[in-house]
Design an enzyme around this catalytic site. Structure first.
Site, PDB file in Angstrom:
ATOM      1  N   CYS A 138       0.835  -1.208   0.000  1.00 15.18           N
ATOM      2  CA  CYS A 138       0.000   0.000   0.000  1.00 15.18           C
ATOM      3  C   CYS A 138       0.871   1.261   0.000  1.00 15.18           C
ATOM      4  O   CYS A 138       1.508   1.566  -0.997  1.00 15.18           O
ATOM      5  CB  CYS A 138      -1.002  -0.024   1.145  1.00 15.18           C
ATOM      6  SG  CYS A 138      -2.380   1.118   0.880  1.00 15.18           S
ATOM      7  N   HIS A 158      -3.681  -5.006   0.661  1.00 16.49           N
ATOM      8  CA  HIS A 158      -3.249  -5.357   2.013  1.00 16.49           C
ATOM      9  C   HIS A 158      -3.388  -6.862   2.244  1.00 16.49           C
ATOM     10  O   HIS A 158      -4.384  -7.321   2.812  1.00 16.49           O
ATOM     11  CB  HIS A 158      -4.083  -4.602   3.054  1.00 16.49           C
ATOM     12  CG  HIS A 158      -3.738  -3.166   3.215  1.00 16.49           C
ATOM     13  ND1 HIS A 158      -2.773  -2.719   4.088  1.00 16.49           N
ATOM     14  CD2 HIS A 158      -4.229  -2.063   2.595  1.00 16.49           C
ATOM     15  CE1 HIS A 158      -2.684  -1.398   4.015  1.00 16.49           C
ATOM     16  NE2 HIS A 158      -3.555  -0.975   3.120  1.00 16.49           N
ATOM     17  N   GLU A 193      -2.034  -8.668   4.441  1.00 15.01           N
ATOM     18  CA  GLU A 193      -2.034  -9.027   5.860  1.00 15.01           C
ATOM     19  C   GLU A 193      -3.436  -9.164   6.429  1.00 15.01           C
ATOM     20  O   GLU A 193      -3.662  -9.925   7.384  1.00 15.01           O
ATOM     21  CB  GLU A 193      -1.208  -8.008   6.673  1.00 15.01           C
ATOM     22  CG  GLU A 193      -1.845  -6.638   6.886  1.00 15.01           C
ATOM     23  CD  GLU A 193      -1.663  -5.676   5.737  1.00 15.01           C
ATOM     24  OE1 GLU A 193      -1.932  -4.470   5.921  1.00 15.01           O
ATOM     25  OE2 GLU A 193      -1.243  -6.110   4.644  1.00 15.01           O
TER      26      GLU A 193
END
Length: 237
Positions: A113, A215, A217
């Site tokens: 990002c 993202h 994660e």
């Protein structure tokens, strides 16, 4: 031995009652992913002391540039947009030192990002400061307020990101109002959203240097996205 993976973190000034103090912030999912992949997460606190930062960086085998607010527009020669919310100067300066170190030592790098935007600017590229300003007929919603939006990305066949995700197109989350404009030196775009925005870049000269606009994660239930986080640990081994 487990490879040591440095992870950049947020830096901001907060106020709690009558106290004002600097605060570090990091999504612990990054640490969980590095642990799960067999690495040791090392948080990199932003510092103005270049020698102290170097002492941390020299212990690392790989790096993750994480998300955050916006890259200061003066870093790529632009005037600030009214919607731009720049990173704290201490974090911005520290992150760019981290990016330079990664290039100098050719460390495995995953940029996420804001991280991909920092890496692109570090390599001499520029950013779209506010995606809603782009032509409406081709624009996706890349940020839905405080929530993630979702959309597919088309991957370059044979690219590093395609080899990791093993699916094409891939569905990703999205929470950004800025994006890559002019691509930095030696970076190759390898993923695009339906509106043509570059969603991933990599440096084909290096064994593992990959940036993604989404993202991974947060996508803890998606094995493909977890492979993306594990890949930087495997490269560091």
């Amino acid at each position: 031995m487990r490879p040591r993976i440095g992870i950049t973190c947020g830096y901001q000034i907060v106020q709690d009652g009558r106290c004002t103090f600097p605060c570090l912030s990091l999504n612990a999912l990054f640490c969980d992913a590095v642990y799960s992949a067999g690495g040791v997460p090392v948080i990199i606190p932003p510092t103005e002391d270049a020698a102290a930062l170097l002492a941390v960086l020299e212990t690392l085998d790989g790096l993750i540039l994480t998300g955050g607010h916006d890259v200061p527009p003066e870093c790529y020669g632009a005037a600030p947009h009214s919607a731009t919310k720049a990173l704290h100067p201490r974090r911005a300066a520290s992150d760019f030192r981290v990016a330079r170190f990664a290039d100098e030592r050719e460390l495995p790098l995953l940029a996420i990002c804001c991280g991909i935007q920092e890496w692109n600017v570090h390599r001499g590229g520029t950013l779209h400061q506010h995606l809603p300003d782009l032509p409406a007929e081709s624009r996706l919603v890349h940020s839905d307020g405080d929530d993630f939006s979702s959309h597919p990305v088309r991957l370059e066949p044979g690219s590093l990101v395609e080899s990791i995700l093993r699916t094409n197109p891939a569905t990703v989350n999205s929470s950004h109002h800025q994006g890559l404009d002019r691509i930095g030196r030696d970076l190759m775009p390898t993923a695009w959203s339906q509106d043509g925005l570059v969603e991933a870049v990599e440096d084909p000269r290096r064994r593992f240097c990959l940036g993604v606009q989404w993202h991974p994660e947060y996508m803890v239930d998606d094995p493909a996205q977890q492979r993306l986080l594990a890949a930087v640990v495997e490269a560091a081994k």
